[in-house]
Scaffold this motif. Structure first.
Motif: not given
Ligand SMILES: Cc1cc2nc3c(=O)[nH]c(=O)nc-3n(C[C@H](O)[C@H](O)[C@H](O)COP(=O)(O)OP(=O)(O)OC[C@H]3O[C@@H](n4cnc5c(N)ncnc54)[C@H](O)[C@@H]3O)c2cc1C
Length: 414
Positions: A12-15, A32-34, A45-47, A50-52, A133-135, A171-173, A179-181, A386-388, A399-401
């Motif tokens: 995701g964004a952090a990875g 590793l991405e599931k 994001t951002g409908k 993407c609100n970066i 999928k990391v176990l 959120s948005y599973p 929530g695996d993290g 990231g969000e974990v 949140n993305l930042q």
């Molecule tokens: C509808 C919606 C709109 C949003 N719009 C915005 C916006 O416009 N601007 C903004 O700043 N934020 C927005 N957000 C929030 C933002 O998207 C998140 O906070 C951000 O993506 C978190 O990044 P992350 O990398 O921590 O997690 P994620 O982007 O959720 O990435 C986590 C990744 O880990 C993978 N993963 C999880 N478990 C495992 C496992 N066991 N093995 C392997 N891979 C795994 C997942 O598949 C996923 O790809 C929005 C969120 C939603 C739901």
């Protein structure tokens, strides 16, 4: 990839940012991405636009972050809004600044952000394994030792000394963040702060919101009332839906709403349709309209004060004879109209849960993470980004930042 220096869990964004930074430092990086591709959540994001990030200064930015944005100072000093914009620009993604300091890709396509970051990582030699999928993440003697993942129904174990957990929230599973993290972190000895949906729409008891579904109001004020006393209020945009209330003002208030609901308190939202006018000024305006249109039916005057979709709800709640002429409206009836325009009440039943929450509040306890490196203070070679983490923020690109900056910092593997 044989013998990676680093495994990143989650693309995701952090990875993605962590992988880019680590690869720039010459590390052999395996992600590793599931899901079947990177950045599924970024795509929505951002409908879909993407609100970066946000143009706020660091000082203002951290006031938008919960429970305590100060944790992010070192990460933001290292990599902030201008850095992600420059990185994207370098990858060919032009950006534009919109109202509220919000940055979007000029193309208005979130997919362009994902493609650019993914391509950058690939160009730097990062290897991705999808549908992996990391176990579990294993430690030995307080050091990271291996990662086990499932692919094609087969379990694979890789020895590795460094792991960054970037698995997002709950959120948005459907986007992969389930929530695996939190489970990995807990098994590795980390404390998880209570998880709750945040930035989440709410369901209301009566049918009034439902009657206005689809109506979006830009300049209203919504007050949060808990057990009879006002706890907060927000000015801005609100959306009525078939189940209740949504839109930016409700999402912002939702952090407090969810907590109050958890504590089984009575939660109400009061909507002021005319926040720019005091009760007295609005009363004068309505009085003027009634005077100037004395021969009109009262029912026909509401279009001067409200959008069409809201009018039937006012008719229902006012309990006034709407057939009477404007000139026949009593002072008491007029005050009733004014009061309702400034105080429409909605009792909150529940929130819409993780399936509709934009982010997850709570997560890996920040006391156990070094804010200068994102390294675990408990297990050597373990990092989080990231969000974990126990960090979430309001809407506006925050949140993305957070994910970009903490990912970047963690990728430094100090
Ligand atoms: C509808 C919606 C709109 C949003 N719009 C915005 C916006 O416009 N601007 C903004 O700043 N934020 C927005 N957000 C929030 C933002 O998207 C998140 O906070 C951000 O993506 C978190 O990044 P992350 O990398 O921590 O997690 P994620 O982007 O959720 O990435 C986590 C990744 O880990 C993978 N993963 C999880 N478990 C495992 C496992 N066991 N093995 C392997 N891979 C795994 C997942 O598949 C996923 O790809 C929005 C969120 C939603 C739901």
């Amino acid at each position: 990839m044989k013998n990676p220096d680093l495994i990143i869990i989650g693309a995701g964004a952090a990875g993605l940012l962590a992988s880019i930074r680590a690869a720039m430092y010459g590390q052999k990086v395996l992600v590793l991405e599931k899901m079947q591709s990177a950045g599924k959540k970024i795509l929505i994001t951002g409908k879909g636009r993407c609100n970066i990030t946000n143009s706020d200064t660091i000082k203002d930015f951290i006031t938008q972050v919960f429970p305590d944005g100060r944790f992010l100072y070192p990460a933001f000093k290292e990599f902030f809004n201008e850095d992600i914009l420059a990185l994207l620009e370098d990858c060919g993604v032009e950006t534009i600044l919109e109202r509220g300091g919000r940055y979007f890709p000029k193309s208005e396509k979130a997919a362009d952000v994902v493609d650019a970051l993914y391509k950058k990582a690939i160009d730097l030699g990062v290897e991705f394994i999808f549908n992996a999928k990391v176990l579990s993440v294993e430690q030995k003697d307080g050091k990271i030792n291996s990662v086990t993942y499932l692919i094609d129904l087969e379990e694979v174990k890789i020895q590795v000394k460094n792991v960054i957990i970037c698995t997002g929230g709950k959120s948005y599973p459907g986007t992969g963040s389930t929530g695996d993290g939190y489970i990995f972190a807990k098994k590795l000895g980390h404390k998880i702060e209570k998880l709750l949906p945040a930035l989440v729409p709410v369901e209301t008891f009566d049918e009034n919101a439902n009657m206005m579904q689809g109506l979006s109001l830009k300049n209203i004020n919504a007050s949060l009332i808990v057990d009879g006393s006002e706890k907060d209020s927000e000015f801005g945009e609100l959306l009525f839906t078939h189940y209740g209330l949504s839109g930016p003002v409700i999402l912002t208030l939702s952090r407090k709403i969810v907590l109050a609901l958890e504590e089984k308190r009575k939660v109400k939202i009061l909507i002021d349709f005319k926040p720019a006018l005091s009760f007295e000024k609005l009363d004068l305006r309505i009085l003027r309209d009634l005077d100037e249109n004395g021969k009109m039916k009262l029912a026909n005057l509401f279009k001067f004060w409200l959008p069409q979709k809201a009018i039937p709800v006012f008719y229902k709640l006012l309990n006034i004879d709407l057939e009477k002429k404007a000139s026949q409206v009593s002072a008491e009836e007029r005050k009733k109209i004014v009061f309702l325009l400034k105080n429409m009440e909605f009792s909150v039943k529940t929130h819409r849960g993780y399936k509709e929450a934009v982010v997850t509040a709570g997560g890996v306890c920040l006391n156990e993470i070094n804010p200068k490196t994102m390294a675990s203070k408990l297990v050597k070679g373990l990092y989080f980004a990231g969000e974990v983490l126990d960090l979430d923020a309001n809407t506006g690109g925050y949140n993305l930042q957070i994910a970009f900056s903490t990912g970047w910092l963690a990728g430094g593997l100090y």
